[in-house]
Design a protein around this motif. Structure first.
Motif, PDB file in Angstrom:
ATOM      1  N   PHE A   1       0.395  -0.925   0.128  1.00 44.73           N
ATOM      2  CA  PHE A   1       0.448  -0.376   0.307  1.00 44.73           C
ATOM      3  C   PHE A   1       0.814   1.488   0.160  1.00 44.73           C
ATOM      4  N   LEU A   2       2.215   1.656   0.817  1.00 48.16           N
ATOM      5  CA  LEU A   2       2.727   2.701   0.915  1.00 48.16           C
ATOM      6  C   LEU A   2       3.420   2.676  -0.526  1.00 48.16           C
ATOM      7  N   GLU A   3       4.195   1.496  -0.955  1.00 46.30           N
ATOM      8  CA  GLU A   3       5.479   1.793  -1.893  1.00 46.30           C
ATOM      9  C   GLU A   3       4.173   2.239  -3.398  1.00 46.30           C
ATOM     10  N   VAL A   4       2.646   1.346  -3.278  1.00 49.90           N
ATOM     11  CA  VAL A   4       2.166   1.843  -4.371  1.00 49.90           C
ATOM     12  C   VAL A   4       1.407   2.715  -4.707  1.00 49.90           C
ATOM     13  N   THR A   5       1.431   3.702  -3.490  1.00 47.19           N
ATOM     14  CA  THR A   5       0.304   4.862  -3.265  1.00 47.19           C
ATOM     15  C   THR A   5       1.286   6.420  -3.167  1.00 47.19           C
ATOM     16  N   TYR A   6       2.307   5.797  -2.356  1.00 49.18           N
ATOM     17  CA  TYR A   6       2.960   6.723  -2.586  1.00 49.18           C
ATOM     18  C   TYR A   6       4.584   6.575  -2.907  1.00 49.18           C
ATOM     19  N   GLY A   7       5.510   5.900  -2.980  1.00 52.78           N
ATOM     20  CA  GLY A   7       6.133   5.420  -3.818  1.00 52.78           C
ATOM     21  C   GLY A   7       7.175   4.393  -3.360  1.00 52.78           C
ATOM     22  N   ALA A   8       7.879   4.445  -3.867  1.00 56.92           N
ATOM     23  CA  ALA A   8       9.369   3.715  -2.982  1.00 56.92           C
ATOM     24  C   ALA A   8      10.617   4.415  -2.649  1.00 56.92           C
ATOM     25  N   PRO A   9      10.466   5.803  -2.757  1.00 56.76           N
ATOM     26  CA  PRO A   9      11.690   6.937  -2.037  1.00 56.76           C
ATOM     27  C   PRO A   9      10.992   6.529  -0.373  1.00 56.76           C
ATOM     28  N   LEU A  10       9.167   6.777  -0.484  1.00 60.40           N
ATOM     29  CA  LEU A  10       8.243   6.735   0.406  1.00 60.40           C
ATOM     30  C   LEU A  10       9.249   4.982   1.164  1.00 60.40           C
ATOM     31  N   TRP A  11       8.985   4.226   0.862  1.00 66.28           N
ATOM     32  CA  TRP A  11       8.890   2.854   1.729  1.00 66.28           C
ATOM     33  C   TRP A  11      10.609   3.026   1.959  1.00 66.28           C
ATOM     34  N   ALA A  12      11.770   3.050   1.295  1.00 66.35           N
ATOM     35  CA  ALA A  12      12.906   3.617   1.283  1.00 66.35           C
ATOM     36  C   ALA A  12      13.517   4.214   3.284  1.00 66.35           C
ATOM     37  N   ALA A  13      12.138   5.721   2.887  1.00 65.24           N
ATOM     38  CA  ALA A  13      12.339   6.147   4.247  1.00 65.24           C
ATOM     39  C   ALA A  13      12.086   5.904   5.319  1.00 65.24           C
ATOM     40  N   VAL A  14      10.944   4.490   5.337  1.00 61.18           N
ATOM     41  CA  VAL A  14      10.250   4.094   5.980  1.00 61.18           C
ATOM     42  C   VAL A  14      11.140   2.596   6.630  1.00 61.18           C
ATOM     43  N   VAL A  15      11.633   2.117   5.866  1.00 53.98           N
ATOM     44  CA  VAL A  15      12.447   0.515   5.803  1.00 53.98           C
ATOM     45  C   VAL A  15      14.116   0.931   6.836  1.00 53.98           C
ATOM     46  N   GLU A  16      14.047   3.114   6.265  1.00 50.24           N
ATOM     47  CA  GLU A  16      15.454   3.141   6.784  1.00 50.24           C
ATOM     48  C   GLU A  16      15.069   3.422   8.608  1.00 50.24           C
ATOM     49  N   ASP A  17      14.029   3.485   9.202  1.00 43.92           N
ATOM     50  CA  ASP A  17      13.180   4.407  10.067  1.00 43.92           C
ATOM     51  C   ASP A  17      13.102   2.918  10.776  1.00 43.92           C
ATOM     52  N   LEU A  18      13.187   2.041  10.515  1.00 43.83           N
ATOM     53  CA  LEU A  18      12.537   0.642  11.200  1.00 43.83           C
ATOM     54  C   LEU A  18      14.294  -0.100  11.280  1.00 43.83           C
ATOM     55  N   ASP A  19      14.352  -0.091  10.591  1.00 39.53           N
ATOM     56  CA  ASP A  19      16.320  -0.514  10.969  1.00 39.53           C
ATOM     57  C   ASP A  19      16.416  -1.913  11.619  1.00 39.53           C
ATOM     58  N   THR A  20      15.534  -3.004  10.885  1.00 37.43           N
ATOM     59  CA  THR A  20      15.756  -4.240  10.935  1.00 37.43           C
ATOM     60  C   THR A  20      16.120  -4.897  10.107  1.00 37.43           C
ATOM     61  N   GLY A  21      17.445  -4.546   9.050  1.00 38.60           N
ATOM     62  CA  GLY A  21      18.507  -5.745   8.709  1.00 38.60           C
ATOM     63  C   GLY A  21      17.828  -5.770   7.255  1.00 38.60           C
TER      64      GLY A  21
END
Length: 200
Positions: free
Chosen positions: A12-32
């Motif tokens: 939902f996030l990637e399709v609706t708001y684009g890959a850059p937004l999801w990449a930023a969320v991934v950075e925030d999560l810092d899960t590896g």
């Protein structure tokens, strides 16, 4: 939280708001890792952290984001299999509402360890329904709010839906079915093959 839920929200996030937004969320999560696996289970705290990160970066309240997610599950071509699962519940919106209590069981036929909220729907008379969403995961009521509004459009029904808050451990929605045949609904054929890639 089941990985299928997290993966669907990721989509939902990637399709609706684009890959850059999801990449930023991934950075925030810092899960590896940069994507959720649909067959795994994850700590609930990680799911809420994902929601909070997206909410902060978009400047959008979490409840509104969850409602948009519910809409996405019906309206997006990438979620066609989910739409079909929902539309299987009835030939019109009223039938669909009557079948909602069985949705949890239908979903488990496809994914046995997927624990969706327990739904109770009560008819109040005059086309008014009360929906109680029981789940240990707070926020699913807002997902159902978006989902139910999107399904009303899908069926061509004129429906007013309000989120009433929590009562007795459940999130409560009121549904007023004003006109079940208000407009022409989206084309739907249960036997038709699904051409689109579904949310994983």
């Amino acid at each position: 939280m089941h990985g299928l839920v997290n993966r669907s929200f990721e989509s939902f996030l990637e399709v609706t708001y684009g890959a850059p937004l999801w990449a930023a969320v991934v950075e925030d999560l810092d899960t590896g890792f940069d994507s959720f696996e649909a067959v795994l289970h994850y700590d609930d705290a990680l799911s809420y952290q994902m929601l909070e990160s997206a909410s902060a970066r978009l400047g959008k309240p979490p409840d509104m984001l969850l409602e948009d997610f519910g809409t996405f599950l019906v309206a997006s071509p990438t979620a066609e299999r989910i739409r079909r699962l929902l539309r299987f519940g009835g030939v019109d919106y009223e039938d669909f509402l009557a079948s909602l209590e069985d949705l949890r069981g239908r979903a488990r036929l496809a994914v046995p360890d997927l624990d969706l909220p327990q739904i109770e729907v009560g008819e109040q008379g005059g086309g008014t329904y009360r929906l109680a969403c029981h789940s240990p995961h707070k926020g699913f009521g807002h997902v159902y709010l978006g989902l139910l509004r999107a399904l009303a459009d899908d069926y061509g029904a004129l429906v007013l839906i309000d989120y009433e808050g929590e009562s007795g451990g459940a999130e409560i929605l009121t549904i007023q079915l004003a006109d079940a045949e208000f407009a022409e609904g989206r084309e739907f054929d249960l036997a038709a093959p699904v051409a689109e890639r579904a949310v994983e």
